[in-house]
Design a protein around this motif. Sequence first.
Motif, PDB file in Angstrom:
ATOM      1  N   LEU A   1       1.769  -1.503 -23.438  1.00 50.37           N
ATOM      2  CA  LEU A   1       2.468  -1.780 -24.678  1.00 50.37           C
ATOM      3  C   LEU A   1       1.687  -2.878 -25.387  1.00 50.37           C
ATOM      4  CD1 LEU A   1       4.972  -0.583 -25.861  1.00 50.37           C
ATOM      5  CD2 LEU A   1       6.291  -2.452 -24.883  1.00 50.37           C
ATOM      6  N   ASP A   2       1.297  -2.644 -26.612  1.00 47.88           N
ATOM      7  CA  ASP A   2       0.450  -3.591 -27.309  1.00 47.88           C
ATOM      8  C   ASP A   2       1.164  -4.915 -27.548  1.00 47.88           C
ATOM      9  OD1 ASP A   2      -2.309  -3.044 -28.896  1.00 47.88           O
ATOM     10  OD2 ASP A   2      -1.138  -4.676 -29.796  1.00 47.88           O
ATOM     11  N   ARG A   3       0.375  -6.015 -27.474  1.00 46.15           N
ATOM     12  CA  ARG A   3       0.970  -7.351 -27.670  1.00 46.15           C
ATOM     13  C   ARG A   3       1.493  -7.548 -29.077  1.00 46.15           C
ATOM     14  NH1 ARG A   3      -0.951 -11.808 -24.417  1.00 46.15           N
ATOM     15  NH2 ARG A   3      -0.968 -13.011 -26.317  1.00 46.15           N
ATOM     16  N   ASP A   4       0.964  -6.766 -30.051  1.00 44.15           N
ATOM     17  CA  ASP A   4       1.392  -6.932 -31.440  1.00 44.15           C
ATOM     18  C   ASP A   4       2.712  -6.236 -31.745  1.00 44.15           C
ATOM     19  OD1 ASP A   4      -0.908  -8.311 -31.841  1.00 44.15           O
ATOM     20  OD2 ASP A   4      -2.044  -6.542 -32.495  1.00 44.15           O
ATOM     21  N   LEU A   5       3.332  -5.660 -30.738  1.00 40.36           N
ATOM     22  CA  LEU A   5       4.611  -4.980 -30.952  1.00 40.36           C
ATOM     23  C   LEU A   5       5.555  -5.902 -31.729  1.00 40.36           C
ATOM     24  CD1 LEU A   5       6.401  -2.468 -30.069  1.00 40.36           C
ATOM     25  CD2 LEU A   5       7.278  -3.974 -28.315  1.00 40.36           C
ATOM     26  N   PRO A   6       6.127  -5.400 -32.845  1.00 37.97           N
ATOM     27  CA  PRO A   6       6.972  -6.265 -33.679  1.00 37.97           C
ATOM     28  C   PRO A   6       8.072  -6.962 -32.864  1.00 37.97           C
ATOM     29  CG  PRO A   6       6.595  -4.177 -34.759  1.00 37.97           C
ATOM     30  CD  PRO A   6       5.963  -4.065 -33.409  1.00 37.97           C
ATOM     31  N   LYS A   7       8.374  -8.167 -33.300  1.00 38.25           N
ATOM     32  CA  LYS A   7       9.250  -9.038 -32.518  1.00 38.25           C
ATOM     33  C   LYS A   7      10.630  -8.444 -32.226  1.00 38.25           C
ATOM     34  CE  LYS A   7       7.094 -12.799 -31.391  1.00 38.25           C
ATOM     35  NZ  LYS A   7       6.091 -11.953 -30.720  1.00 38.25           N
TER      36      LYS A   7
END
Lengths: 181, 498
Positions: A153-159
């Motif tokens: 899961l990408d770290r930039d996944l929206p908060k």
Amino acid sequence: MIKVRSIKRTSVLLSLFTLIMFGFGYALVPLYDVFCEVTGLNGKTGRIYNEEAKQLITDNQRLVTIHFDSNINGNLAWKLKADQKFLKVNPGKFYSVTYTVENMINEEIVGQAIPSVSPQIASLYLKKSECFCFRNQVLKPGEQKKLTVRFELDRDLPKGVESLTLSYTFFKAVKDNKKIS
Amino acid sequence: MYLVFSLIMFFIGGSMAMIIRAELFQPGLQFVDPQFYNSMVTVHALVMIFGAVMPAGVGLANWMIPIMIGAPDMALPRMNNMSFWIMPFAFALLLSTLFMDGGGPAGGWTMYPPLVLQTGKAFPFLIFAVHFLGISSIMGAINIIATVFNMRAPGMTLMRMPLFVWTWVITAFLLIASLPVLAGAVTMLLTDKYFGTSFFSAAGGGDPVLFQHIFWFFGHPEVYILALPAFGIISQIIPTFARKPLFGYASMVYATASIAILSFFVWAHHMFTVGLPINGELFFMYATMLIAVPTGVKVFNWIATMWKGAMTFEAPMLFALAFVVLFTIGGFSGLMLGITPVDFQYHDTYFVVAHFHYVLLTGAIFALMASAYYWLPKWTGNMYDEKLGKIHFWASAISANVLFFPQHFLGLAGMPRRIPDYSVQFADFNMISSLGGFAYGISQLLFVYIVVKCVLGGKKATGQVWDGARGLEWTLSSPPPYHSFSKPPKVTKALMEY
């Protein structure tokens, strides 16, 4: 008085316009695909390749729940089950999960799985390095098989995204496959 | 020819509606099986849209546009002939499917895959019927534009054209721009089913939602293809019977054009529930709301035209007035549906059915009825029976409201559309609605009687017919000669205005 020339001109121009609009209808297809690919709107998942995968940094602070869902399209006599209902994951780290698929009838069948992610906003951040949906799956009569998905899961996944669902639907494979991710 | 054909289709489609209302008269399944019910719903829609309203509009255009702009005939008479004769064949194809194995198409007129791909033998017939109807309409549209652009009488500048001609020019452009897209979409369906392509099949990497996007890219302009000619008709009739020039002519033209342009940017409001991103939902919601502005301009102009006019209420005027009121109700329910969060509740309920029947039946069809009464004396040379015309109007107006108004309540209460059975709490309103439906069906037979009677004879009509009527068509005798205006008339500003 009646201007035959200009009437012809108008009709030819309008007929051309008709043809252009017919073509435009077809042009909408690739446009739509590109649009969905860029925005991740129809829930298709992202891909990750080796080079990128080596540079991943795990975010140990954040824990996101992924639910696994499975479906079979009406005309396919298979059974599909996720071996785990859900998994809590750290973004930026690879995980593997398995599905069990079983051919229920006495016939060899080729199937194709189509992924979908909900909420759609998260779909491009779920990146897979390996998936049974990348190619057709062949099942012999009555055969049972374990299928693997490897993803991060990408770290930039929206908060705001606390949990998401990854769903697979198996269809009977058709001959003319487009690129599926 | 067009008009007679569309009247026949109106009754074929109408009898299907009667079957639907008969089935819905009481809860439970009484008369038809669900598959047949669904095919009735589907074919009723296709017949009414492509068989009744569109050909009636094209028919009016073919008859009225040449004599309204001072031309001897349409620019391309042979093309006209072809575009008409395609239609009986197309409908023979479509209606024959009802007698085939597996029944007629039953997936709804919107033909959404994958459901429509389950249609039996009827499927290719459905597709080719749609193709033919599309070709026919496009040829009609090309003819209209070619006529208006090249054959206006001297002095008939664009901004002096009667509004009916203006709305038809704009409609014709909508037809040419949107119908080919539908043709493309149904061709993709055809190849998906028979040639293994995967435009809309998820298994092959396609997307069924894509069809909805392409379909409604055609579908929303189509709504205005049905409605704009009605606006034009009303804009002819109201000034005549108010005995005042149309208020805000230029703004009417621009409003029509902006409705047409906007109609290409609102398609996704038919599909708020497919899972659009929030920005998409908002964009399409605001764009939809925006259409209410030019439509509102039109309604206000009609009202301002009547303001302090010396009005009389003959049948065409009655239908026109009912159009203004009832179309506005349909417009308001359309606004409600255009609000995204609300639409999630109303989607696919009877509220939608009520909405588009207010817009199409009491909108488009009432305008066509008005036009028939308005121009019948001009066409036949005889006055129609005014008393019967008024009876027909009141019967239609009351029964149409009894028919469709309760459906608003049904929809709000959650009754879904396209289902032959319903749960018992909807029984009362459905019965009222069905009774209204039967009454409406019967009162249309009166219309046929009035038309036949008028064609056969009656009080001779003068060339002018209505004393408030202005425009070139009223300078001709009634009925007009086969080739009118072989010598082009000189059009002055004074002739076009009251």
